[in-house]
Design a protein around this motif. Structure first.
Motif, PDB file in Angstrom:
ATOM      1  N   VAL A  68     -24.277 102.547   6.651  1.00 14.24           N
ATOM      2  CA  VAL A  68     -25.598 102.119   6.165  1.00 14.24           C
ATOM      3  C   VAL A  68     -25.876 100.677   6.593  1.00 14.24           C
ATOM      4  O   VAL A  68     -26.995 100.345   6.997  1.00 14.24           O
ATOM      5  N   LYS A  69     -24.876  99.817   6.521  1.00  8.15           N
ATOM      6  CA  LYS A  69     -25.066  98.426   6.949  1.00  8.15           C
ATOM      7  C   LYS A  69     -25.448  98.362   8.422  1.00  8.15           C
ATOM      8  O   LYS A  69     -26.360  97.622   8.814  1.00  8.15           O
ATOM      9  N   GLN A  70     -24.770  99.144   9.240  1.00 11.50           N
ATOM     10  CA  GLN A  70     -25.078  99.163  10.675  1.00 11.50           C
ATOM     11  C   GLN A  70     -26.477  99.711  10.923  1.00 11.50           C
ATOM     12  O   GLN A  70     -27.220  99.179  11.759  1.00 11.50           O
ATOM     13  N   LEU A  71     -26.827 100.778  10.205  1.00 13.14           N
ATOM     14  CA  LEU A  71     -28.151 101.381  10.377  1.00 13.14           C
ATOM     15  C   LEU A  71     -29.248 100.406   9.975  1.00 13.14           C
ATOM     16  O   LEU A  71     -30.254 100.250  10.687  1.00 13.14           O
ATOM     17  N   ASN A  72     -29.070  99.738   8.845  1.00 12.95           N
ATOM     18  CA  ASN A  72     -30.071  98.763   8.397  1.00 12.95           C
ATOM     19  C   ASN A  72     -30.194  97.600   9.381  1.00 12.95           C
ATOM     20  O   ASN A  72     -31.297  97.110   9.641  1.00 12.95           O
ATOM     21  N   ALA A  73     -29.063  97.168   9.939  1.00 13.02           N
ATOM     22  CA  ALA A  73     -29.098  96.072  10.905  1.00 13.02           C
ATOM     23  C   ALA A  73     -29.830  96.478  12.172  1.00 13.02           C
ATOM     24  O   ALA A  73     -30.381  95.621  12.889  1.00 13.02           O
ATOM     25  N   ASP A  74     -29.865  97.796  12.418  1.00 12.16           N
ATOM     26  CA  ASP A  74     -30.538  98.315  13.612  1.00 12.16           C
ATOM     27  C   ASP A  74     -31.990  98.707  13.328  1.00 12.16           C
ATOM     28  O   ASP A  74     -32.626  99.370  14.134  1.00 12.16           O
ATOM     29  N   GLY A  75     -32.492  98.311  12.148  1.00 12.51           N
ATOM     30  CA  GLY A  75     -33.893  98.563  11.818  1.00 12.51           C
ATOM     31  C   GLY A  75     -34.137  99.643  10.800  1.00 12.51           C
ATOM     32  O   GLY A  75     -35.277  99.904  10.420  1.00 12.51           O
ATOM     33  N   GLY A  76     -33.068 100.298  10.339  1.00 12.92           N
ATOM     34  CA  GLY A  76     -33.236 101.348   9.331  1.00 12.92           C
ATOM     35  C   GLY A  76     -33.811 102.623   9.916  1.00 12.92           C
ATOM     36  O   GLY A  76     -33.621 102.938  11.090  1.00 12.92           O
ATOM     37  N   LEU A  77     -34.535 103.367   9.096  1.00 16.89           N
ATOM     38  CA  LEU A  77     -35.188 104.602   9.515  1.00 16.89           C
ATOM     39  C   LEU A  77     -36.703 104.407   9.453  1.00 16.89           C
ATOM     40  O   LEU A  77     -37.250 104.156   8.379  1.00 16.89           O
ATOM     41  N   PHE A 302     -15.123 102.569  16.134  1.00 15.80           N
ATOM     42  CA  PHE A 302     -15.231 102.591  14.682  1.00 15.80           C
ATOM     43  C   PHE A 302     -14.103 101.793  14.036  1.00 15.80           C
ATOM     44  O   PHE A 302     -14.331 101.024  13.088  1.00 15.80           O
ATOM     45  N   VAL A 303     -12.888 101.971  14.536  1.00 15.04           N
ATOM     46  CA  VAL A 303     -11.734 101.253  13.983  1.00 15.04           C
ATOM     47  C   VAL A 303     -11.968  99.747  14.047  1.00 15.04           C
ATOM     48  O   VAL A 303     -11.726  99.020  13.075  1.00 15.04           O
ATOM     49  N   LYS A 304     -12.465  99.267  15.188  1.00 12.67           N
ATOM     50  CA  LYS A 304     -12.713  97.827  15.327  1.00 12.67           C
ATOM     51  C   LYS A 304     -13.791  97.352  14.357  1.00 12.67           C
ATOM     52  O   LYS A 304     -13.641  96.305  13.703  1.00 12.67           O
ATOM     53  N   ALA A 305     -14.885  98.114  14.267  1.00  9.13           N
ATOM     54  CA  ALA A 305     -15.972  97.722  13.362  1.00  9.13           C
ATOM     55  C   ALA A 305     -15.492  97.705  11.910  1.00  9.13           C
ATOM     56  O   ALA A 305     -15.847  96.793  11.141  1.00  9.13           O
ATOM     57  N   PHE A 306     -14.688  98.672  11.542  1.00  8.25           N
ATOM     58  CA  PHE A 306     -14.177  98.746  10.169  1.00  8.25           C
ATOM     59  C   PHE A 306     -13.240  97.570   9.895  1.00  8.25           C
ATOM     60  O   PHE A 306     -13.332  96.922   8.838  1.00  8.25           O
ATOM     61  N   GLN A 307     -12.351  97.297  10.828  1.00  6.62           N
ATOM     62  CA  GLN A 307     -11.424  96.179  10.649  1.00  6.62           C
ATOM     63  C   GLN A 307     -12.161  94.851  10.587  1.00  6.62           C
ATOM     64  O   GLN A 307     -11.808  93.965   9.799  1.00  6.62           O
ATOM     65  N   ASP A 308     -13.192  94.701  11.397  1.00  5.74           N
ATOM     66  CA  ASP A 308     -13.995  93.477  11.362  1.00  5.74           C
ATOM     67  C   ASP A 308     -14.690  93.309  10.016  1.00  5.74           C
ATOM     68  O   ASP A 308     -14.840  92.189   9.514  1.00  5.74           O
ATOM     69  N   GLU A 309     -15.124  94.415   9.438  1.00  3.02           N
ATOM     70  CA  GLU A 309     -15.860  94.374   8.172  1.00  3.02           C
ATOM     71  C   GLU A 309     -14.943  94.165   6.974  1.00  3.02           C
ATOM     72  O   GLU A 309     -15.250  93.385   6.061  1.00  3.02           O
ATOM     73  N   TYR A 310     -13.806  94.863   6.957  1.00  3.98           N
ATOM     74  CA  TYR A 310     -12.974  94.902   5.748  1.00  3.98           C
ATOM     75  C   TYR A 310     -11.594  94.265   5.911  1.00  3.98           C
ATOM     76  O   TYR A 310     -10.867  94.114   4.927  1.00  3.98           O
ATOM     77  N   GLY A 311     -11.215  93.931   7.135  1.00  5.23           N
ATOM     78  CA  GLY A 311      -9.919  93.314   7.345  1.00  5.23           C
ATOM     79  C   GLY A 311      -8.750  94.254   7.170  1.00  5.23           C
ATOM     80  O   GLY A 311      -7.621  93.812   6.890  1.00  5.23           O
ATOM     81  N   GLU A 312      -8.990  95.546   7.314  1.00  4.23           N
ATOM     82  CA  GLU A 312      -7.946  96.551   7.185  1.00  4.23           C
ATOM     83  C   GLU A 312      -8.275  97.740   8.068  1.00  4.23           C
ATOM     84  O   GLU A 312      -9.419  97.904   8.511  1.00  4.23           O
TER      85      GLU A 312
END
Length: 397
Positions: A68-77, A302-312
Motif C-alpha cells: 500500500v505504501k508503494q502504491l500510494n507513493a506511485d499515485g494511488g488508484l 521485493f526482498v530488498k524493498a522489505f529489508q529497506d523498509e523494516y530492516g529485516e
C-alpha cells in the motif's frame, strides 16, 4: 431508507451464519455508516497482532502495508490514496467478527484478511451476506471460500498441500510414511487428512498417524511409536515452532529419515530463533509460496524493498500479505474503471468480479482465479542443504 428485504434476511434464508458468534454484520443489519472520502479509498487490514499467533498476523501486515505504501507513493488508484483501517482480532473468532463489523461501519470497501483459518472462516460466514470482498493472505482451510464468491485467498489450501506432499513423497521413492500432527488444529488436521487420503489413492503406505494436543512440547511418545514402524519419511504439517521441536526430538531418538512439511514450516530457520539445527533439518522438505533464497528477479526486488523498509528479511507470510493486498487493490482498480460507487452493492460486486476475472504478477508468482476463490499459482518445494534452505522444485501453474 433501508430496503424492506435486507441482507440480514438473505443471510437467514441462505443458511449462512457464524454459529455461536452472536453477531450479524453492520451491512447485514441493513445499515452501516462511514465511507471512503473523495480522495481516499478505505480498505480493512485485519489479523492477529497480539496473542499466540501474532507472528503470522504481524508478518502479513508488514507485507500488505509495504504494498500500500508503494502504491500510494506511485499515485494511488485513479489519484485516490489507499487508507488502511488496521485492527487486531487477537487470534479469536468472536473478536474477528467484531473487528469485521467495526470495519464495515467505518466504510471499508474490501478487507485484506483474515490470517489464520478459524477466525477467517468466522469472518467469511458473515461477510458472505454483505458480498464484502475478502482476500486472505494465509487462510488455508478449504471452507474459507465456501460461503460466498466474495472470498479469495493468495495462499494455497490445506488439501492442496496434503496432496502435493504425498505426490512428492512418492516421487522421491518413499514407500512407507507416518504422520505427526496437532489433532485439534484446523490447519494441521486439514493437511494431514488430505495427505493420508492421497497416499491411499496412489498406493503409498501410511504406517501410523500420531496426534498431539495444542500446547504439547514433549513429542517423544508419538515419535517412539513412529520410529517403531520404520517409515521412510514423516509428515509433520504443523507450525514451525512445534515442527522444530519434533524434528529435534526425533533426531535425539535416532530417527534419520526425512521429514515433510507444509507452509507452516516457513520461518523454521532464518528468524530470531532457530527452531531446529541445520544438521537436524538436512534433507527435509516442505512446500510454500516464498523463500528469500529464490533467485527470481521479482523476489529479490521485493526482498530488498522489505529489508529497506523494516530492516529485516521477509518471510513467506510477508510475501503473501504483499500479494493479498495486490489482489484486492487490483480488483478495486478494475471496479473504479467502471465508474461505480465502491461502497454500494454494485461497487462490491464490481470489486469481486475484478478479482475473479483478473490476474496479478505477485511476489509468490502470477495469481489468477478459475471459478473459485482458490488461486491458480505455482508452489515451491523447499529443502535444507549444507546449513541453508533452497528451492528444490516448483510445482504447478
Amino acid at each position: 431508507m433501508a430496503n424492506a428485504f435486507c441482507r440480514r434476511d438473505f443471510v437467514k434464508l441462505s443458511g449462512i451464519s457464524a454459529v455461536g458468534l452472536g453477531a450479524a454484520s453492520i451491512l447485514s443489519a441493513c445499515g452501516g455508516s462511514g465511507s471512503s472520502s473523495s480522495d481516499t479509498i478505505k480498505v480493512g487490514l485485519m489479523g492477529p497482532y497480539s496473542g499466540d499467533v501474532a507472528q503470522y498476523g504481524l508478518a502479513v501486515r508488514k507485507g500488505a502495508e509495504l504494498y500500500v505504501k508503494q502504491l500510494n507513493a506511485d499515485g494511488g488508484l485513479d489519484g485516490k490514496k489507499i487508507e488502511l483501517d488496521t485492527q487486531d482480532e487477537k487470534g479469536d473468532a468472536t473478536e474477528a467478527v467484531n473487528v469485521y463489523n467495526k470495519m464495515v461501519e467505518g466504510g471499508v470497501v474490501g478487507i485484506i484478511g483474515d490470517v489464520t483459518s478459524t477466525p477467517s472462516i468466522a469472518v467469511a460466514q458473515v461477510a458472505a451476506g454483505d458480498n464484502m470482498p475478502l482476500v486472505s493472505a494465509a487462510a488455508t482451510a478449504a471452507d474459507f471460500v465456501s460461503f460466498g464468491p466474495n472470498a479469495f485467498r493468495a495462499c494455497i489450501t490445506d488439501p492442496y498441500q496434503g496432496k502435493l506432499m504425498s505426490d512428492f513423497a512418492a516421487s522421491q521413492g518413499f514407500k512407507t510414511v507416518a504422520t505427526i500432527y496437532n489433532s485439534g488444529g484446523d490447519y494441521e488436521k486439514g493437511v494431514n487428512d488430505a495427505f493420508v487420503a492421497r497416499c491411499k489413492e496412489i498406493g503409498l503406505s501410511v504406517a501410523t498417524e500420531q496426534g498431539y494436543q495444542s500446547g504439547d512440547v514433549d513429542f517423544k511418545g508419538q515419535l517412539t511409536s513412529i520410529i517403531a514402524v520404520k517409515p521412510d519419511a514423516v509428515l509433520s504439517p504443523n507450525y514451525y515452532q512445534e515442527d522444530g521441536q519434533i524434528v529435534t526430538q526425533a533426531r535425539q531418538l535416532g530417527y534419520a529419515g526425512a521429514f515433510l512439511g507444509a507452509d507452516g514450516w516457513s520461518n523454521i530457520v532464518g528468524g530470531d530463533q532457530e527452531y531446529a539445527s541445520a544438521e537436524d533439518l538436512e534433507g527435509c522438505f516442505y512446500d510454500c509460496s516464498f523463500v528469500i533464497e529464490n533467485e527470481s528477479e521479482d523476489v529479490q526486488k521485493f526482498v530488498k524493498a522489505f529489508q529497506d523498509e523494516y530492516g529485516e528479511a521477509p518471510t513467506n507470510f510477508c510475501a503473501l500479505g504483499y500479494d493479498a493486498a495486490m489482489v484486492l487493490l487490483g480488483g478495486i482498480k478494475t471496479a473504479l474503471s467502471k465508474g461505480v460507487d465502491l461502497s454500494s452493492d454494485d461497487g462490491r460486486q464490481a470489486i469481486v468480479d475484478g478479482i475473479a476475472q483478473g490476474s496479478v504478477d505477485g511476489v509468490t508468482g502470477t495469481i489468477k482465479y478459475d471459478g473459485s476463490g482458490d488461486p491458480v499459482k505455482p508452489t515451491l518445494v523447499i529443502t535444507f542443504e549444507g546449513g541453508s534452505q533452497k528451492v528444490f522444485d516448483e510445482v504447478g501453474a
